[in-house]
Design an enzyme around this catalytic site. Structure first.
Site, PDB file in Angstrom:
ATOM      1  N   LYS A   1      -6.667   1.494  -3.300  1.00 57.38           N
ATOM      2  CA  LYS A   1      -6.395   0.951  -1.962  1.00 57.38           C
ATOM      3  C   LYS A   1      -6.657   1.991  -0.880  1.00 57.38           C
ATOM      4  O   LYS A   1      -7.193   1.682   0.190  1.00 57.38           O
ATOM      5  CB  LYS A   1      -4.946   0.454  -1.877  1.00 57.38           C
ATOM      6  CG  LYS A   1      -4.553  -0.106  -0.494  1.00 57.38           C
ATOM      7  CD  LYS A   1      -5.443  -1.278  -0.077  1.00 57.38           C
ATOM      8  CE  LYS A   1      -5.142  -1.761   1.341  1.00 57.38           C
ATOM      9  NZ  LYS A   1      -3.892  -2.511   1.462  1.00 57.38           N
TER      10      LYS A   1
ATOM     11  N   SER B   1       0.869  -1.176   0.000  1.00 60.62           N
ATOM     12  CA  SER B   1       0.000   0.000   0.000  1.00 60.62           C
ATOM     13  C   SER B   1       0.907   1.226   0.000  1.00 60.62           C
ATOM     14  O   SER B   1       1.515   1.558   1.021  1.00 60.62           O
ATOM     15  CB  SER B   1      -0.910   0.006   1.229  1.00 60.62           C
ATOM     16  OG  SER B   1      -1.765  -1.114   1.198  1.00 60.62           O
TER      17      SER B   1
ATOM     18  N   LYS C   1      -1.011   5.085   8.018  1.00 60.58           N
ATOM     19  CA  LYS C   1      -0.294   5.526   6.822  1.00 60.58           C
ATOM     20  C   LYS C   1      -1.230   5.653   5.627  1.00 60.58           C
ATOM     21  O   LYS C   1      -1.228   6.643   4.904  1.00 60.58           O
ATOM     22  CB  LYS C   1       0.846   4.555   6.540  1.00 60.58           C
ATOM     23  CG  LYS C   1       1.602   4.776   5.238  1.00 60.58           C
ATOM     24  CD  LYS C   1       1.245   3.728   4.178  1.00 60.58           C
ATOM     25  CE  LYS C   1       1.566   2.326   4.623  1.00 60.58           C
ATOM     26  NZ  LYS C   1       1.264   1.292   3.592  1.00 60.58           N
TER      27      LYS C   1
END
Length: 329
Positions: free
Chosen positions: A203, A129, A271
Site C-alpha cells: 500500500k 493503511s 501519513k
C-alpha cells in the site's frame, strides 16, 4: 440404557459440535448464511464496504464510537447490528474487519481490545493503511491467541469501495487469504502479496505511485488551463494515450470541477507517504530508500494539511499547483 460415563462423553461431543458450528471460523467454508462479519470503521470507505457485504446477504455487526453517526444509523437500516464495544464485536464475529485512520488507532484497537476477545480460528482483517511492522506484530499476537490476522489495505477510493472494484493487497497466511476470497470478491480483487506486513508495504508503494499520478494530472491540467485549452477536451484527448491512467479516470473531472470531496483524506496520504520516505531514528538502515519524487509529493500534500485541507480528498493537490501559479487567489 447408557451408563453415566457414556452420556457425559456424548453430551460433551454434542456441546463441542454446537460451539464449532455456531459460526464459520477458519477453515470452515465461508457463506452468507453462516459467516458472521464484524466491522470497525464506518467512514467514507468503511461504510461503503460494509454496505456491500450487507447487500450480499452477510450478517454484519459493527462498532462505532458515535452510535448516532448517520452512517451507523444507515447501516442499521440495512440490517446491521451495533455492538457495544470492540471486545463484544470480536466475540460475535467469524471475520472482523477494521478500517480506521492511523497506526495509532490500529494498535490499541486490535492488540488491546479485539485480538484477546476473538474466538479460536476467527480472523481479523485490517484494511487500514498502517505500518508493516505493526501488521507483523498483530499477526504474531493473533496466532499466539489461537486466531489469525491478515493485513489487507485497499486502493480505489470511494468509487472503488462503492462499486466493489477495490484493489486489495492481502498479506499473511496464504491459505487464510484464499479462504477469505468469497468476501474479498464482493469488495474488489485481492492479490496475495506475501507474509504479514507485505500488504502494508504494498500500500505504501501504491501511494507513492498514485501520489506521482495525482501531481502529474494536476500539473497537466494547470498547464492546459494556462494555455487556454478546454480542460474536458484535454482529458478526453489524452485518455487513450500513454498519459491515460486510473487517476485520470477517477479524479480528472473532479479536479476540473473543484470537487475535493474525500474518497480518502489528504492527511492519510501524508501519513502513507511518510511511512515510505521518513527515516526513523533507531530504524534499520538497510530499509531506508531514497525517494526524491515521493518526498516532493509528500510536501505538496502536506501543504494542503497546513492550509486546513487535510480532510479533503487528495485530488485537491491541484489547488496547491494552482496556488503556486497564482491561479486560485
Amino acid at each position: 440404557m447408557l451408563d453415566r460415563f457414556t452420556r457425559i462423553i456424548l453430551l460433551t461431543h454434542s456441546t463441542h459440535r454446537a460451539t464449532t458450528t455456531m459460526g464459520t471460523p477458519y477453515p470452515n467454508p465461508i457463506s452468507p448464511s453462516e459467516t458472521r462479519i464484524g466491522w470497525v470503521g464506518i467512514g467514507v470507505m468503511g461504510f461503503a464496504m460494509a454496505s456491500r457485504l450487507l447487500s450480499a446477504g452477510y450478517a454484519l455487526t459493527f462498532y462505532a464510537r458515535n452510535p448516532s453517526h448517520p452512517n451507523a444509523l444507515a447501516l442499521q437500516s440495512q440490517g446491521a447490528t451495533q455492538a457495544q464495544s470492540p471486545a463484544q464485536l470480536a466475540q460475535l464475529s467469524d471475520v472482523l474487519f477494521t478500517m480506521v485512520g492511523h497506526p495509532s488507532d490500529v494498535r490499541p484497537l486490535l492488540l488491546d481490545a479485539i485480538l484477546p476477545a476473538l474466538r479460536p480460528n476467527s480472523v481479523a482483517v485490517d484494511t487500514t493503511s498502517s505500518h508493516p511492522e505493526l501488521a507483523r506484530t498483530i499477526s504474531s499476537q493473533a496466532r499466539a491467541l489461537g486466531a489469525w490476522a491478515i493485513d489487507a489495505p485497499v486502493s480505489g477510493g470511494d468509487v472503488g469501495a462503492r462499486d466493489g472494484t477495490l484493489a486489495i493487497f492481502a498479506a499473511g497466511e496464504k491459505k487464510v487469504v484464499e479462504w477469505l476470497h468469497p468476501i474479498f470478491s464482493i469488495l474488489g480483487k485481492e492479490t496475495y502479496v506475501g507474509p504479514a506486513g507485505c500488504g502494508q508495504s504494498c500500500k505504501i508503494a501504491n501511494q507513492i505511485t498514485i501520489g506521482a499520478n495525482l501531481v502529474g494530472v494536476s500539473e497537466g491540467l494547470v498547464f492546459a488551463k494556462r494555455a487556454g485549452l478546454d480542460l474536458k477536451q484535454f482529458v478526453e484527448g489524452i485518455r487513450e494515450g500513454a498519459a491515460g491512467s486510473k487517476a485520470l479516470e477517477i479524479f480528472g473531472e473532479r479536479m476540473i470541477e473543484g470537487d475535493f470531496r474525500p474518497g480518502g483524506f489528504t492527511e492519510y496520504m501524508v501519513k502513507d507517504l511518510g511511512m515510505g520516505v521518513d527515516v526513523v531514528e533507531g530504524g534499520n538502515d538497510d530499509d531506508v530508500v531514497v525517494l526524491p519524487g515521493a518526498s516532493l509529493w509528500k510536501q505538496l500534500f502536506t501543504s494542503m494539511v497546513a492550509n486546513g485541507q487535510g480532510k479533503l480528498g487528495s485530488q485537491g493537490v491541484i489547488s496547491v499547483i494552482e496556488r503556486i501559479n497564482g491561479m486560485n487567489q
